[in-house]
Scaffold this motif. Structure first.
Motif, PDB file in Angstrom:
ATOM      1  N   SER A   1      11.228   5.372   3.019  1.00  0.00           N
ATOM      2  CA  SER A   1      10.763   5.763   1.694  1.00  0.00           C
ATOM      3  C   SER A   1      10.256   7.187   1.722  1.00  0.00           C
ATOM      4  CB  SER A   1       9.638   4.849   1.241  1.00  0.00           C
ATOM      5  OG  SER A   1      10.107   3.528   1.217  1.00  0.00           O
ATOM      6  N   GLU A   2      10.394   7.810   0.628  1.00  0.00           N
ATOM      7  CA  GLU A   2       9.854   9.138   0.336  1.00  0.00           C
ATOM      8  C   GLU A   2       8.397   9.244   0.803  1.00  0.00           C
ATOM      9  OE1 GLU A   2       9.220  10.462  -3.884  1.00  0.00           O
ATOM     10  OE2 GLU A   2      11.314   9.758  -3.822  1.00  0.00           O
ATOM     11  N   ALA A   3       7.571   8.424   0.172  1.00  0.00           N
ATOM     12  CA  ALA A   3       6.194   8.313   0.643  1.00  0.00           C
ATOM     13  C   ALA A   3       6.145   6.979   1.377  1.00  0.00           C
ATOM     14  CB  ALA A   3       5.247   8.298  -0.539  1.00  0.00           C
TER      15      ALA A   3
ATOM     16  N   ILE B   1      -9.841  -0.923   0.893  1.00  0.00           N
ATOM     17  CA  ILE B   1      -8.598  -0.269   1.316  1.00  0.00           C
ATOM     18  C   ILE B   1      -8.199   0.821   0.317  1.00  0.00           C
ATOM     19  CG2 ILE B   1      -6.109  -0.634   1.629  1.00  0.00           C
ATOM     20  CD1 ILE B   1      -6.798  -3.451   2.763  1.00  0.00           C
ATOM     21  N   LYS B   2      -8.335   0.472  -0.949  1.00  0.00           N
ATOM     22  CA  LYS B   2      -7.923   1.421  -1.988  1.00  0.00           C
ATOM     23  C   LYS B   2      -8.763   2.697  -1.982  1.00  0.00           C
ATOM     24  CE  LYS B   2      -6.453   1.590  -6.746  1.00  0.00           C
ATOM     25  NZ  LYS B   2      -6.482   0.969  -8.075  1.00  0.00           N
ATOM     26  N   SER B   3     -10.004   2.558  -1.526  1.00  0.00           N
ATOM     27  CA  SER B   3     -10.910   3.713  -1.561  1.00  0.00           C
ATOM     28  C   SER B   3     -10.620   4.717  -0.429  1.00  0.00           C
ATOM     29  CB  SER B   3     -12.358   3.227  -1.469  1.00  0.00           C
ATOM     30  OG  SER B   3     -12.584   2.718  -0.166  1.00  0.00           O
ATOM     31  N   ARG B   4      -9.821   4.328   0.539  1.00  0.00           N
ATOM     32  CA  ARG B   4      -9.477   5.251   1.635  1.00  0.00           C
ATOM     33  C   ARG B   4      -8.732   6.486   1.092  1.00  0.00           C
ATOM     34  NH1 ARG B   4     -10.573   4.134   7.318  1.00  0.00           N
ATOM     35  NH2 ARG B   4     -12.210   2.599   6.910  1.00  0.00           N
ATOM     36  N   PRO B   5      -9.066   7.659   1.547  1.00  0.00           N
ATOM     37  CA  PRO B   5      -8.432   8.867   0.985  1.00  0.00           C
ATOM     38  C   PRO B   5      -6.908   8.903   1.174  1.00  0.00           C
ATOM     39  CG  PRO B   5     -10.212   9.424   2.532  1.00  0.00           C
ATOM     40  CD  PRO B   5     -10.069   7.946   2.572  1.00  0.00           C
ATOM     41  N   ILE B   6      -6.404   8.274   2.200  1.00  0.00           N
ATOM     42  CA  ILE B   6      -4.970   8.321   2.480  1.00  0.00           C
ATOM     43  C   ILE B   6      -4.139   7.481   1.498  1.00  0.00           C
ATOM     44  CG2 ILE B   6      -4.919   6.351   4.071  1.00  0.00           C
ATOM     45  CD1 ILE B   6      -3.072   7.858   5.868  1.00  0.00           C
ATOM     46  N   VAL B   7      -4.841   6.546   0.822  1.00  0.00           N
ATOM     47  CA  VAL B   7      -4.121   5.588  -0.028  1.00  0.00           C
ATOM     48  C   VAL B   7      -3.884   6.166  -1.426  1.00  0.00           C
ATOM     49  CG1 VAL B   7      -4.255   3.330  -1.164  1.00  0.00           C
ATOM     50  CG2 VAL B   7      -4.928   3.567   1.239  1.00  0.00           C
ATOM     51  N   ASP B   8      -2.621   6.117  -1.872  1.00  0.00           N
ATOM     52  CA  ASP B   8      -2.292   6.595  -3.204  1.00  0.00           C
ATOM     53  C   ASP B   8      -2.510   5.476  -4.223  1.00  0.00           C
ATOM     54  OD1 ASP B   8      -1.390   8.047  -5.276  1.00  0.00           O
ATOM     55  OD2 ASP B   8       0.735   8.035  -4.716  1.00  0.00           O
ATOM     56  N   GLU B   9      -1.810   4.347  -4.039  1.00  0.00           N
ATOM     57  CA  GLU B   9      -2.084   3.188  -4.906  1.00  0.00           C
ATOM     58  C   GLU B   9      -1.686   1.886  -4.216  1.00  0.00           C
ATOM     59  OE1 GLU B   9       0.310   3.116  -8.519  1.00  0.00           O
ATOM     60  OE2 GLU B   9       1.729   4.556  -7.668  1.00  0.00           O
TER      61      GLU B   9
ATOM     62  N   ILE C   1       0.872  -1.181   0.000  1.00  0.00           N
ATOM     63  CA  ILE C   1       0.000   0.000   0.000  1.00  0.00           C
ATOM     64  C   ILE C   1       0.907   1.228   0.000  1.00  0.00           C
ATOM     65  CG2 ILE C   1      -1.763   1.309   1.248  1.00  0.00           C
ATOM     66  CD1 ILE C   1      -2.501  -1.348   2.660  1.00  0.00           C
ATOM     67  N   LYS C   2       0.763   2.061  -1.014  1.00  0.00           N
ATOM     68  CA  LYS C   2       1.550   3.294  -1.057  1.00  0.00           C
ATOM     69  C   LYS C   2       0.652   4.443  -0.594  1.00  0.00           C
ATOM     70  CE  LYS C   2       4.088   6.224  -4.245  1.00  0.00           C
ATOM     71  NZ  LYS C   2       4.104   6.603  -5.664  1.00  0.00           N
ATOM     72  N   LEU C   3       1.068   5.115   0.463  1.00  0.00           N
ATOM     73  CA  LEU C   3       0.267   6.225   0.981  1.00  0.00           C
ATOM     74  C   LEU C   3       0.572   7.501   0.191  1.00  0.00           C
ATOM     75  CD1 LEU C   3       0.540   5.676   4.840  1.00  0.00           C
ATOM     76  CD2 LEU C   3      -1.047   4.668   3.185  1.00  0.00           C
ATOM     77  N   LYS C   4      -0.386   8.420   0.227  1.00  0.00           N
ATOM     78  CA  LYS C   4      -0.136   9.704  -0.426  1.00  0.00           C
ATOM     79  C   LYS C   4       0.975  10.431   0.303  1.00  0.00           C
ATOM     80  CE  LYS C   4      -4.621  10.180  -2.560  1.00  0.00           C
ATOM     81  NZ  LYS C   4      -6.027  10.393  -2.165  1.00  0.00           N
ATOM     82  N   PRO C   5       1.741  11.260  -0.424  1.00  0.00           N
ATOM     83  CA  PRO C   5       2.845  11.968   0.242  1.00  0.00           C
ATOM     84  C   PRO C   5       2.315  12.986   1.257  1.00  0.00           C
ATOM     85  CG  PRO C   5       2.678  12.592  -2.096  1.00  0.00           C
ATOM     86  CD  PRO C   5       1.658  11.535  -1.867  1.00  0.00           C
ATOM     87  N   HIS C   6       3.103  13.268   2.257  1.00  0.00           N
ATOM     88  CA  HIS C   6       2.804  14.313   3.243  1.00  0.00           C
ATOM     89  C   HIS C   6       1.490  14.086   3.984  1.00  0.00           C
ATOM     90  CE1 HIS C   6       6.004  15.968   0.927  1.00  0.00           C
ATOM     91  NE2 HIS C   6       5.236  16.171  -0.130  1.00  0.00           N
TER      92      HIS C   6
END
Lengths: 343, 343, 343, 343
Positions: B34-36, B53-61, B3-8
């Motif tokens: 990692s960066e993100a 899980i993917k639909s969570r706003p915090i999740v990037d991809e 799970i890659k989270l959105k940055p910041h």
């Protein structure tokens, strides 16, 4: 075994020595280009009076040689064999690049690629007109029509042509249209074909078989050279191992081993050798660092549409990127005498 | 899966997301450098609600990842892992050289070599105190006494020490005397040893097994990393094939393949990989051209007298010759961004 | 080298000869079960006065022997080693069958299989409690709990138990619960483990490593035997090659080669060796025809639900079919003295 | 893909269906000997309306098939292909033995062997007149003179002759003198030769290449069969691996795999496959137990004097010993339906 004569022997002494060998009933070959003359004597199961031969004043020393590949061995000819073609030489220490598609598909494709590779400074283009294919239902090349398209590309762009010959019956046909004739991996031990090509006066590119040991690879070169043709370029193109992440296992170790063992040039084909576009540039540089006399690269204007082996052809952009690094490295290599240590 | 989270993302949102994953009953690991941020979720045969899980706003991809090696995969940690040691770093793009004898034989030998390699600019010395040998009657290393001699060599010369550990019972002992602990080819799949070393805070050198496929090699690294230790240096040292002219077939193709696939550094051992002194320099340059983060070379003051593997150790002169070319090439590489193409 | 004494030498002569060897500073081992006594002399790099030794009246001949595996060589012990277990012997010419699941999963599973294999006449059950797995996230066995379930199955059904040991720290634990301890392929060259098992009084099953040559396989047996334990059953389980239609390449050639070279029994595991349920019966018969002392088969009540290697386990029906053919063939073999020709 | 028609369709319906396929522009082949007729449709990259074809009343089912070897696949022809020769059939379940020397050396030698093998009940003799040799200086066969000696041996003893053809230019010559023509390992992918032999009406013995995967081996058979000749006997003769104790690694696993996959008979050559006289009998029995349709054995009146491969030829006594065991085992096999499980 190789008889090495003393340097600067006068012709009449040499003549008498040859008469002597003839009287002994021996079969032999000369390595005339050598600094000092060397004579390869065929054993053929005979008892040869080596002690007596060695005692002759003209003889400098008797050198060991593989029974299988004595003419391609450095003991027969210590200097590198250099293949001279119009505008390019192979084996003189400056690596060359051969590039082109897996197969000739049509006129537009082959002309586009010929211009593309020539614009990158490439002097020799590869392209298959006769293609060996695992399935009898796959595209097996345009045959004579393909050869004619290659000839046209040469005429338009000046690139020299290397293309494969599959059968003894096609030797003359392919010779007519090409500058270098390729013997593919699957035919490395097609000895009738090797012998036929040994009687032709044209450079040959001999690809290593997928499971060829050193004696087999150089033995195949010897089959050619023993018929008279010594313009042979060896080519490492990957061997068959248990490894699954590359299509074949490109075996760069063979490069310095062969530079030590033989006077013939050896180039490397990382496209077939790895089958993976993403590592071809890395392995090209590695091949040149290992001492290869050149590389052979597959390039296609639209790799995803190539009729054969699409996953290994570089796009024009990728090829241009590779050529920049390769040219820079060739410059570096000119100032560094890379060669395996002779022990 | 990763799970890659959105940055910041802010810490409290992240905290709530982790609570959520915990409530789902999932097991997971963080890639904090990692960066993100990236989170590796263990499948363990469970049904995981990826869509939710993917639909969570915090999740990037959600990134794909090998089930076998997800933490060592670049999708878990995109930047190169860099190993920091006193005075030297591994994996930062500047290749390093490790050199030394196959085995520690006695004090005079190991001190002589330590001075020799340090004088060539080498920062890390190899030397075996525990040696796996095919015959139970061969010299199997000086064991603890050998470790003490290595420590003495470090004290006298400042070189760091890499040495092999063979058994779970010796992990603490070897850790005490070494800077990098080596897992040999024959133990690459000794999973109990890997797990024990995964709980130690010390860099590890993991040599590829003689018949290891990519999943097996990286899977062994994952065994270590999943226990907490991510200071892993991979090492290609030759695979077993039909080839007879080298002791093993050094497989340089694995270098760019692993640079693409994993964030871990990889070095190459051409001494064991080829077993032939005459081609070690050529294959060292080839390894660096292929993108390796370093090479490991056997050197011995008197190779012909070495207690193990005499035919592959370089003499001091040969080693000095190699270092000249290698240092020159490292300079060249600094100005050329060599890396396999990511596709 | 092996010193073969003349038959029927009297004890005092023998005693004096041993004193003599001791005075020479030699290290040696006896092969006491042999018809005529044989003494293995360790070279250890020493100059040994073979000529003088040979001239002693008590000495019959000096036999050549591998430096790597002299105690497991037939020149050290000409008769077959026979392993005696309650109710079954291994290596006496009558092949045995070992069967069971890849891994112990739970009590119901292992008891069901124990009854199933016993009802087919099988005396020894396999089942893993410690499992080496490529992925750290795969099921790695029930460990001690699994050993206890195996012990329970033995108590209920009378089958003997063979199970793998992975680590030197577990040797005593596994020894307590098992009748035969298995060293897996991945640990064939874990020499510390081999030595530890060489000091235990319990039969061992040594599986060939995936890329082991003959010297390496028999050298590993020698590591065990040189520590005192000669109850070793060798096991061919497939090697790693380029072949893609079987998981490994079951190498039956090693069976007659080892019957010629060594006195140790050798069995064959076609389940791991091929990884294909559809050819296990054919390859079992082939193994026995090649001269194997037994076969080891994976069987599972519901192969498709097995926790590991489901594609290679036989269903109860398939196993029963195999046992019919195997038992018939064992009868045929009893009347045919199958053995490789000694040359 | 293979279209399987319903059984007992009347000829006019079949005729109309073929017209329909022709109108679709498809290329196809018939498998006429099959119980129910099967039609192989060539894909050639076309979009084929499978759904519509399947809905035709005459169609029973559409069967999957390798794109590379669809005619040699069992889905094209479910029953075994049986090769009928005067006095002997191959592929009918009763294994056959082929025996003879590596090469025809002279009249006395070949006649002596022909009598010897016939007296052991052998119906087919092998013997090379054209020999592919690694060295150009090795004995490469008596060529046409050798063929004439083979013909003489047949005339005197009644044994049938199998001999190798190396070149497209020799196809007619070799066909004239032989009963079965052999394609050697080194020519398994000489596709021009395969195609030429596909147009001849004579049984062929196709030896597996040293590094051939299943698709490549059966793909080469398909090259022949797609030209019209379906009298193909496959032959396993050892593959190239890291193993050093046999000349090649005889891979018996391929036997049951091919019996499942293809209708063609497969025999085994343990002489070339192992290169070791001492294990040929063991591996012959193993081959037959694995399900092979026959074995091919090298025998020579004086193996130590054979002009090629002396270490693998059996002496007359050893051959007689082998034949006793083989004949006994063939009797046993008649009463046991050995076949791999179809899954």
């Amino acid at each position: 075994m190789i008889i090495k004569l003393k340097p600067h022997t006068n012709p009449s002494d040499k003549y008498r020595f040859i008469e002597y060998l003839t009287d002994l009933g021996l079969e032999f070959h000369f390595s005339e280009n050598s600094e000092a003359e060397r004579i390869q004597v065929m054993a053929n199961g005979k008892n040869i009076p080596w002690k007596e031969i060695k005692s002759r004043p003209i003889v400098d020393e008797i050198l060991d040689s593989s029974n299988i590949y004595s003419m391609v061995h450095r003991n027969y000819k210590p200097e590198n064999t250099v293949i001279e073609l119009p505008g390019v030489t192979i084996g003189d220490g400056i690596p060359i690049v051969i590039a082109g598609p897996c197969a000739v598909e049509n006129e537009a494709q082959i002309l586009e690629i010929a211009h593309l590779v020539r614009n990158q400074g490439v002097k020799i283009m590869r392209g298959g007109a006769f293609k060996p294919r695992t399935s009898p239902y796959s595209f097996a090349g345009l045959e004579e029509k393909g050869l004619k398209l290659l000839a046209k590309a040469r005429q338009e762009t000046g690139v020299l042509i290397v293309t494969e010959v599959l059968d003894t019956r096609d030797v003359e046909l392919v010779a007519e249209y090409s500058d270098i004739m390729q013997i593919g991996s699957r035919n490395m031990q097609n000895y009738k074909l090797l012998k036929a090509l040994g009687r032709i006066d044209k450079p040959l590119l001999l690809k290593r078989g997928m499971s060829a040991r050193l004696e087999e690879f150089l033995g195949s070169a010897e089959h050619i050279m023993s018929e008279g043709n010594s313009q042979i370029i060896l080519c490492e193109r990957g061997i068959r191992t248990f490894v699954e992440y590359t299509r074949n296992t490109l075996d760069l170790n063979v490069v310095p081993v062969i530079k030590n063992e033989s006077h013939l040039p050896i180039i490397v084909d990382p496209s077939h050798g790895t089958g993976r576009r993403d590592i071809i540039e890395s392995m090209s540089l590695a091949a040149l660092a290992a001492g290869a006399d050149g590389i052979m690269i597959e390039v296609h204007p639209h790799p995803e549409k190539a009729w054969s082996d699409p996953e290994q052809a570089l796009s024009p952009d990728q090829f241009s990127h590779l050529m920049n690094h390769v040219n820079d490295f060739i410059e570096w290599r000119k100032t560094h005498a890379l060669s395996p240590t002779r022990l």
